[in-house]
Design a protein around this motif. Structure first.
Motif, mmCIF file in Angstrom:
data_model
loop_
_atom_site.group_PDB
_atom_site.id
_atom_site.type_symbol
_atom_site.label_atom_id
_atom_site.label_comp_id
_atom_site.label_asym_id
_atom_site.label_seq_id
_atom_site.Cartn_x
_atom_site.Cartn_y
_atom_site.Cartn_z
ATOM 1 N N MET A 74 0.820 -1.206 0.000
ATOM 2 C CA MET A 74 0.000 0.000 0.000
ATOM 3 C C MET A 74 0.859 1.263 0.000
ATOM 4 S SD MET A 74 -2.904 -1.291 2.706
ATOM 5 C CE MET A 74 -3.910 0.209 2.669
ATOM 6 N N ILE A 75 1.908 1.262 0.811
ATOM 7 C CA ILE A 75 2.805 2.421 0.852
ATOM 8 C C ILE A 75 3.527 2.577 -0.480
ATOM 9 C CG2 ILE A 75 4.942 3.309 1.883
ATOM 10 C CD1 ILE A 75 3.929 2.359 4.585
ATOM 11 N N ARG A 76 3.958 1.476 -1.063
ATOM 12 C CA ARG A 76 4.632 1.554 -2.363
ATOM 13 C C ARG A 76 3.714 2.190 -3.393
ATOM 14 N NH1 ARG A 76 3.923 -0.774 -6.775
ATOM 15 N NH2 ARG A 76 2.512 -2.325 -5.886
ATOM 16 N N TYR A 77 2.458 1.725 -3.445
ATOM 17 C CA TYR A 77 1.512 2.264 -4.422
ATOM 18 C C TYR A 77 1.242 3.742 -4.149
ATOM 19 C CZ TYR A 77 -2.446 2.465 -7.626
ATOM 20 O OH TYR A 77 -3.280 2.793 -8.674
ATOM 21 N N ALA A 78 1.116 4.078 -2.875
ATOM 22 C CA ALA A 78 0.874 5.475 -2.507
ATOM 23 C C ALA A 78 2.027 6.354 -2.967
ATOM 24 C CB ALA A 78 0.689 5.593 -0.995
ATOM 25 N N MET A 79 3.245 5.956 -2.675
ATOM 26 C CA MET A 79 4.411 6.764 -3.037
ATOM 27 C C MET A 79 4.541 6.884 -4.553
ATOM 28 S SD MET A 79 6.029 7.789 -0.213
ATOM 29 C CE MET A 79 7.779 7.956 -0.476
ATOM 30 N N GLU A 80 4.305 5.800 -5.271
ATOM 31 C CA GLU A 80 4.425 5.818 -6.733
ATOM 32 C C GLU A 80 3.371 6.693 -7.386
ATOM 33 O OE1 GLU A 80 4.259 1.767 -7.965
ATOM 34 O OE2 GLU A 80 6.345 1.324 -7.390
ATOM 35 N N ASN A 81 2.261 6.938 -6.662
ATOM 36 C CA ASN A 81 1.169 7.719 -7.239
ATOM 37 C C ASN A 81 0.995 9.080 -6.575
ATOM 38 O OD1 ASN A 81 -0.481 5.958 -9.342
ATOM 39 N ND2 ASN A 81 0.280 4.587 -7.731
ATOM 40 N N GLY A 82 2.030 9.545 -5.924
ATOM 41 C CA GLY A 82 2.057 10.932 -5.476
ATOM 42 C C GLY A 82 1.590 11.218 -4.075
ATOM 43 N N VAL A 83 1.155 10.204 -3.296
ATOM 44 C CA VAL A 83 0.775 10.438 -1.905
ATOM 45 C C VAL A 83 2.053 10.650 -1.097
ATOM 46 C CG1 VAL A 83 -0.321 9.457 0.147
ATOM 47 C CG2 VAL A 83 -1.308 9.030 -2.110
ATOM 48 N N ASN A 84 2.128 11.758 -0.379
ATOM 49 C CA ASN A 84 3.365 12.034 0.365
ATOM 50 C C ASN A 84 3.136 12.308 1.848
ATOM 51 O OD1 ASN A 84 2.337 14.661 0.398
ATOM 52 N ND2 ASN A 84 3.881 15.498 -1.010
ATOM 53 N N TYR A 85 1.904 12.078 2.348
ATOM 54 C CA TYR A 85 1.587 12.366 3.754
ATOM 55 C C TYR A 85 1.088 11.086 4.426
ATOM 56 C CZ TYR A 85 -0.243 15.009 7.792
ATOM 57 O OH TYR A 85 -0.492 15.504 9.045
ATOM 58 N N PHE A 86 1.730 10.731 5.545
ATOM 59 C CA PHE A 86 1.400 9.502 6.264
ATOM 60 C C PHE A 86 1.120 9.857 7.723
ATOM 61 C CE2 PHE A 86 3.844 8.518 2.586
ATOM 62 C CZ PHE A 86 3.257 7.370 2.071
ATOM 63 N N ASP A 87 -0.055 9.436 8.190
ATOM 64 C CA ASP A 87 -0.551 9.834 9.504
ATOM 65 C C ASP A 87 -0.696 8.619 10.416
ATOM 66 O OD1 ASP A 87 -2.375 11.793 11.293
ATOM 67 O OD2 ASP A 87 -3.403 9.869 11.097
ATOM 68 N N THR A 88 -0.046 8.671 11.569
ATOM 69 C CA THR A 88 -0.190 7.604 12.552
ATOM 70 C C THR A 88 -0.452 8.247 13.916
ATOM 71 O OG1 THR A 88 0.851 5.609 13.476
ATOM 72 C CG2 THR A 88 2.319 7.444 12.931
ATOM 73 N N ALA A 89 -0.446 7.443 14.978
ATOM 74 C CA ALA A 89 -0.679 7.971 16.330
ATOM 75 C C ALA A 89 -0.219 6.945 17.348
ATOM 76 C CB ALA A 89 -2.152 8.311 16.546
ATOM 77 N N TYR A 90 0.082 7.410 18.533
ATOM 78 C CA TYR A 90 0.623 6.565 19.595
ATOM 79 C C TYR A 90 -0.250 5.336 19.886
ATOM 80 C CZ TYR A 90 3.027 5.471 23.999
ATOM 81 O OH TYR A 90 3.737 4.854 24.997
#
Length: 399
Positions: free
Chosen positions: A40-56
């Motif tokens: 999923m991250i690979r596909y996101a990065m290859e298609n221009g998604v550059n923001y990743f949100d997580t939390a404790y």
């Protein structure tokens, strides 16, 4: 990919929220399927998604570990990473320094691009304000040191709660994350919150754009109405609505599969703004979904209430809970003193006698109390998360 400017940065309007990552078959909430997430991250990065949100607390603390580990495979300047401080979690003590240092280690980074005070609501605002914990001051200092590039907050609280926090700390908050979609535009007063943030020049980050999937899974007749005007999925309609709000800088989607990632990326390839007719259709569908108690907040009911209940406020939260019972409704009720909660109603009927809308208020408050009894308490949820996080730490220590 659609991008929005934030100060000197260009952010993909679609952000990858990591609260609902795919799990291993039969696994617990902290047993994330890392290979699926890698894809999923690979596909996101290859298609221009550059923001990743997580939390404790996401996935028992495992979301930060997995997200950080997988993003380590990419150049640090190619993405923006966001996480949050869990001041909303019910605890006996709060140690922002210990949590922050742990987060840096788990995510394998030296700094966070974006950092949020997690869920400032009616109860947690007391924690964030409390000088003995020094939470806000600590994170302002981390920003000064460069370990946080941009500081903001998220909130599930009401309008008054949002105003109070902004009055106290707004000068230090660069962005705000709220629950925003075409249903909550009126149901949760999201329009008012959006307007308040816009007036204060604070960019809006969106969470729950599909309301936990509710807006992606409409009834057949509702979906057909949408198709009559535009041949896109219900999910795409909901996202197009948000794309049309100029102060929305980030739309977070909690994706659980590569298929969801591909569908969302396709919707964000280019903007296709909704017409006024299309937007009005969404609001019409939202009204039909509410099936709400028709309270107009005239407050006639409050004057003679022997318990001094804020009945319009209770009915507003009740309307939310009727659509999708969740911890958010329970959390806001638990923030009230016990004698101000719906269960405190003694069913005297004075309120119903003066209600212009003829609402049988005692009956509705009784029904609300029944709904709340079936929702896990926020205290219990926090306890479960702590236990899950402990098990996750033990597994990682033994690996």
């Amino acid at each position: 990919m659609i991008y929005r400017k934030f100060q000197d940065k260009s952010l993909s309007l679609l952000g990858f929220g990591t609260m609902r990552l795919p799990l291993k078959p039969g696994g617990s909430a902290s047993e994330v399927d890392e290979e699926q997430v890698r894809e999923m991250i690979r596909y996101a990065m290859e298609n221009g998604v550059n923001y990743f949100d997580t939390a404790y607390p996401y996935h028992g603390g495992e979301s930060e570990r997995v997200t950080g580990r997988l993003l380590k495979e990419y150049d640090r300047d190619s993405f923006y990473l966001a996480t949050k401080y869990p001041g909303h979690q019910i605890a006996s003590t709060y140690d922002p320094q210990a949590v922050f240092e742990e987060q840096l280690e788990k995510c394998q980074v030296d700094y966070f691009d974006f950092y949020l005070l997690h869920n400032v609501y009616e109860n947690s605002i007391k924690v964030y304000k409390d000088p003995q914990w020094g939470i806000v001051d600590y994170f302002i200092e981390q920003k000064r040191q460069g370990k946080i590039r941009h500081l903001g907050f998220s909130s599930h609280g009401g309008v008054d709660n949002l105003k109070e926090f902004l009055d106290l700390y707004g000068e230090h908050m660069e962005f705000c994350q709220i629950q925003l979609n075409y249903l909550d535009w009126s149901l949760q007063d999201a329009q008012k919150k959006y307007e308040i943030l816009t007036e204060r020049n604070i960019p809006v980050w969106v969470m729950e754009p599909l309301r936990g999937g509710t807006l992606a899974n409409l009834k057949e007749e509702q979906a057909e109405k949408l198709k009559g005007l535009r041949d896109e999925s219900p999910a795409a309609w909901a996202l197009r609505f948000l794309q049309g709000l100029p102060n929305v800088t980030m739309i977070l989607s909690g994706m659980s599969s590569i298929e969801q990632m591909k569908q969302n990326v396709a919707t964000f390839e280019k903007e296709k703004s909704l017409s006024e007719q299309e937007q009005n259709l969404l609001f019409e569908l939202a009204e039909g979904m509410k099936n709400s108690v028709p309270c107009t907040a005239c407050r006639y009911c409050c004057d003679g209430c022997p318990k001094g209940l804020d009945i319009p406020m209770l009915l507003s939260i009740y309307n939310e809970a009727r659509i999708l019972p969740s911890s958010t409704a329970g959390m806001r009720i638990e923030a009230l003193a016990e004698e101000k909660q719906p269960a405190a109603c003694i069913a005297c009927g004075k309120c119903a006698k003066v209600c212009p809308q003829k609402i049988q208020i005692p009956e509705e408050l009784k029904a609300f109390t029944e709904i709340l009894s079936k929702i896990p308490s926020w205290t219990e949820i926090c306890k479960q998360r702590d236990e899950e996080a402990k098990r996750s730490r033990e597994r990682n220590a033994g690996a």
